[in-house]
Design an enzyme around this catalytic site. Structure first.
Site: not given
Ligand code: FCB
Length: 480
Positions: A89, A133, A178, A307, A309, A384
């Site tokens: 991607r 992006h 995002e 995405n 985290y 992501e």
């Molecule tokens: C996301 C972004 C990516 C990177 C990661 C850690 O929010 O899409 O570009 O910064 O975090």
């Protein structure tokens, strides 16, 4: 390769075995890796301007050179193939293709992406193209940026130019990455480009990003083969209340509306949540939502990108511990949450990555299951997921990152569990292929599966890259 890697025989019912068609990808974005910011007609984006503004990024670092992927893409694709990845991607830089944000495409800019895609296909790697992006052409920001309605129409025009050039060979399309970050970090807290701090402008930006997505999706449909998939990548927050207290539950719902409902409401269900409109009434009257916008935004999607985290833990103000904000992308005196000044964010318990983000794979499971319920039948991709660690080469030059292997193992296991429980997850894109420019943090946070020496730009696969490649080749998660 770490000594512990082994592909122990596992039956198809085993929790470590993935469906045969599952895509094993890695993700990047243009400004974070390409460099070559003044080549072949490219003009500045808002991130060039922002990063060159003193005080905006750690150490004043910029993406001027980044990891020079613009010149090294052939080697980078060869490396992906050597590792065993089956998908990649990347994002297209808008100011490389349409420098002023208007008018005809610059062929030299498009040619770079044609070469990149051809190289990927020649190596059997499936390209997934993100149109936006975060690198808005500066000229469009000067004309008002995303709070300005016209930007949505400019985005659709740009989308069509890229689709006309690459629609015949790229099957997976992602309109926006995002949009929450573009709207609320770019125009609300100001920690991202263009660095504005106006809550009303942030909400207007969110609406025009939704509109831009819808108009672009329709433009793509009109010019691309029907087999191509159109998706969007949302950083949908996993919002958890600090306690079952009704005030904390209400705080969590408010953040959920501002992080999630504001995008998936119009895109998946055809309307902004009434609770969102009510909770933001003191900030904006939403009069910029024109008749017909809801229809334009509600274009059927072929897939949804998620995405993820870390989860967010919130409470009503009375439960405040003064914890960090949920965006995690940088500190600001301005809140990225319009109309939610009485909501507090708390540090979730548990081990953290170098970003300070708590490691919690159950959040990814919950997110995937939520959209399985919310959008039944819509294929999902994790577009992501990954972790930053302070990786350093050994004296022998090798980079061992067992923490990242554990992170990937935990999150991929969560994806596998969701699939067992009925989720249609078609692939996973590790963030990120390479160490790169981490926005306001500059080069200080290393998310790559491949280590980059910023002095020589030499690439060295970390042990996690070998581990992940082994998973990609076998469809089975190796041990950690
Ligand atoms: C996301 C972004 C990516 C990177 C990661 C850690 O929010 O899409 O570009 O910064 O975090």
């Amino acid at each position: 390769m770490p000594d512990s890697v082994s592909s122990s025989p596992a039956s198809p019912a085993s929790p470590a075995v993935f469906p045969p068609a599952f895509l094993w990808g890695a993700a990047t974005s243009a400004y974070q890796i390409e460099g070559a910011v003044r080549e072949d007609g490219r003009t500045p984006s808002i991130w060039d301007t922002f990063s060159h503004t003193p005080g905006r990024t750690a150490g004043g670092e910029t993406g001027d050179i980044a990891v020079d992927h613009y010149h090294r893409y052939r080697d980078d694709v060869a490396l992906m193939a050597e590792l065993g990845l089956t998908a990649y991607r990347f994002s297209v830089s808008w100011p490389r293709v349409q420098p002023t944000g208007r008018g005809p495409a610059v062929q030299a800019g498009l040619d770079f992406y044609r070469r990149l895609v051809d190289e990927l296909l020649a190596h059997g790697i499936r390209p997934a193209l993100t149109l936006y992006h975060w690198d808005l052409p500066q000229e469009l920001e000067d004309a008002g940026g995303w709070p300005q309605r016209d930007t949505a129409f400019r985005f659709a025009e740009y989308a069509q130019l890229v689709a006309e050039a690459l629609g015949d060979r790229v099957e997976q399309w992602i309109t926006l990455n995002e949009p929450w970050c573009s709207a609320f970090l770019g125009y609300g807290s100001g920690v991202h480009a263009p660095g504005r701090t106006d809550p009303a402008a942030a909400l207007r930006a969110a609406h025009h990003l939704n509109l831009g997505h819808g108009l672009a999706a329709s433009a793509l449909r009109a010019v691309m083969p029907a087999r191509n998939e159109i998706a969007i990548s949302l950083n949908s927050a996993v919002v958890r209340p600090l306690s079952p207290d009704p005030a904390d539950l209400a705080a969590a719902r408010r953040i959920d509306d501002l992080a999630n409902g504001i995008f998936h409401g119009p895109l998946l269900h055809g309307a902004y949540p009434a609770s969102l409109l009510a909770a933001t009434a003191s900030v904006t009257d939403w009069s910029y939502v024109h008749d017909g916008d809801t229809r334009a935004m509600h274009v059927p999607l072929d897939a949804l990108g998620l995405n993820y985290y870390t989860p967010s833990l919130v409470s009503a103000a009375s439960g405040s511990t003064g914890g960090p904000r949920a965006d995690g992308h940088g500190a600001s005196d301005h809140s990225p949450w319009p109309g939610a000044d009485d909501v507090r964010f708390h540090q979730t318990p548990g081990e953290r990555t170098e970003m300070g983000w708590t490691i919690d794979p159950t959040g990814l499971y919950d997110l995937v299951m939520r959209y399985t319920r919310e959008a039944p039948g819509l294929p999902l991709y994790v577009t992501e997921n990954g972790a930053a660690y302070d990786d350093k080469p050994d004296p022998d030059g090798r980079v061992h990152d067992p923490e990242r292997i554990a992170y990937l193992h935990g999150h991929l296991s969560a994806v596998r569990r969701a699939i067992t429980d009925g989720a249609d997850v078609r692939g996973y894109y590790l963030w990120s292929l390479l160490d790169n420019f981490e926005w306001g943090h500059g080069y200080g946070k290393r998310f790559g599966a491949v280590y980059v020496d910023y002095g020589t730009l030499e690439r060295t696969p970390k042990s996690s890259a070998r581990w992940y490649g082994e998973a990609a080749r076998s469809g089975v998660l190796p041990g950690v």
